[in-house]
Scaffold this active site. Structure first.
Site, short mmCIF file in Angstrom:
data_model
loop_
_atom_site.label_atom_id
_atom_site.label_comp_id
_atom_site.label_asym_id
_atom_site.label_seq_id
_atom_site.Cartn_x
_atom_site.Cartn_y
_atom_site.Cartn_z
CD GLU A 92 -3.06 0.95 0.39
OE1 GLU A 92 -2.49 1.62 -0.50
OE2 GLU A 92 -4.22 1.16 0.73
CB VAL A 118 -2.02 2.81 6.58
CG1 VAL A 118 -3.15 2.41 7.52
CG2 VAL A 118 -1.54 1.61 5.78
CG ASP A 119 -6.04 8.81 6.28
OD1 ASP A 119 -5.66 9.27 7.36
OD2 ASP A 119 -6.87 9.40 5.56
N GLY A 151 -7.15 3.32 8.00
CA GLY A 151 -6.93 1.87 8.07
C GLY A 151 -8.04 1.06 7.41
CE LYS A 189 -2.34 11.29 5.68
NZ LYS A 189 -3.48 12.00 5.07
CG ASP A 197 -3.97 11.25 -6.59
OD1 ASP A 197 -4.06 10.55 -5.56
OD2 ASP A 197 -4.96 11.63 -7.23
P1 5GP Z 1 -7.64 4.74 4.61
O1 5GP Z 1 -8.27 5.89 5.32
O2 5GP Z 1 -8.66 3.73 4.19
O3 5GP Z 1 -6.52 4.14 5.40
O4 5GP Z 1 -6.98 5.31 3.30
C1 5GP Z 1 -7.78 5.55 2.19
C2 5GP Z 1 -7.00 5.97 0.99
O5 5GP Z 1 -6.99 7.38 1.02
C3 5GP Z 1 -5.55 5.58 0.86
O6 5GP Z 1 -5.33 4.30 0.32
C4 5GP Z 1 -5.06 6.65 -0.10
O7 5GP Z 1 -5.38 6.29 -1.42
C5 5GP Z 1 -5.90 7.83 0.32
N1 5GP Z 1 -5.16 8.76 1.18
C6 5GP Z 1 -5.24 8.89 2.52
N2 5GP Z 1 -4.42 9.88 2.95
C7 5GP Z 1 -3.81 10.36 1.84
C8 5GP Z 1 -2.84 11.39 1.62
O8 5GP Z 1 -2.34 12.08 2.51
N3 5GP Z 1 -2.48 11.60 0.31
C9 5GP Z 1 -2.99 10.88 -0.72
N4 5GP Z 1 -2.57 11.17 -1.95
N5 5GP Z 1 -3.89 9.89 -0.55
C10 5GP Z 1 -4.30 9.64 0.73
#
Ligand code: 5GP
Length: 175
Positions: A97, A100-101, A103, A129, A157
């Protein structure tokens, strides 16, 4: 459009990716083949660099998901857009990946791949994060922990811009 401010330099990324590759190569030394599953689109650069630095047999697959909402207003709901093409049954899988924001995405992907009955599943992410975590997911191979800011570059992006920057940088949301 303004140039992103460098958060993690190209050199720092390359050093860390080499360290992760060495660790993965060591951990899977006796495992036979490793199937690296890159998450489109963002992981394509990390996957390319990481996979080429491994010293063990490996193959590449891709999986694609779509998150509901956009930019920093993602809702956490995730939908599968494209599954892996090849069979991963009884194989060792490493999900690769970009970030991971909350999750949710990694947890969802782990469930999808689990349903294909691999021999094992581990996860690698270049950036996490930590303070944004909403669900518990383990990242077995992590590049960097960062704060709560929208980052771009090295595959990441903002509205399809800045993916091919060699470093990870910060832009204001919506720019
Ligand atoms: P999740 O919140 O499910 O962990 O992350 C969701 C998706 O949001 C990630 O896979 C990524 O594609 C996108 N994402 C989250 N934070 C960022 C960021 O700071 N920059 C970018 N470009 N994408 C992010």
């Amino acid at each position: 459009m303004s140039t992103p401010v460098v958060l993690i330099s190209e050199k720092e990324i390359q050093v860390r990716v080499a360290e992760l590759a060495a660790q993965i190569s060591e951990d899977y030394a006796d495992a036979g083949e490793l199937v690296m599953v890159g998450v489109l689109k963002g992981a394509f650069v990390f996957l390319a660099d990481l996979s080429r630095k491994l010293t063990i047999p490996r193959t590449i697959e891709f999986i694609a998901v779509s998150s509901y909402g956009s930019g920093s207003e993602l809702t956490g709901a995730v939908r599968l857009v494209m599954d892996v093409r090849g069979s991963v049954e009884d194989k060792h899988v490493l999900i690769v990946e970009d970030i991971v924001d909350t999750g949710h995405t990694l947890k969802y992907l782990s469930g999808i791949l689990e349903s294909h009955r691999p021999a094992s599943i581990r996860t690698a992410a270049l950036v996490r994060k930590a303070e944004r975590a909403e669900v518990e997911v383990s990242v077995d191979y992590l590049g960097f922990d960062i704060g709560n800011e929208w980052v771009v570059g090295y595959g990441l992006d903002n509205a399809e811009q800045n993916r091919t920057l060699p470093y990870i940088g910060v832009v204001e949301p919506g720019h």
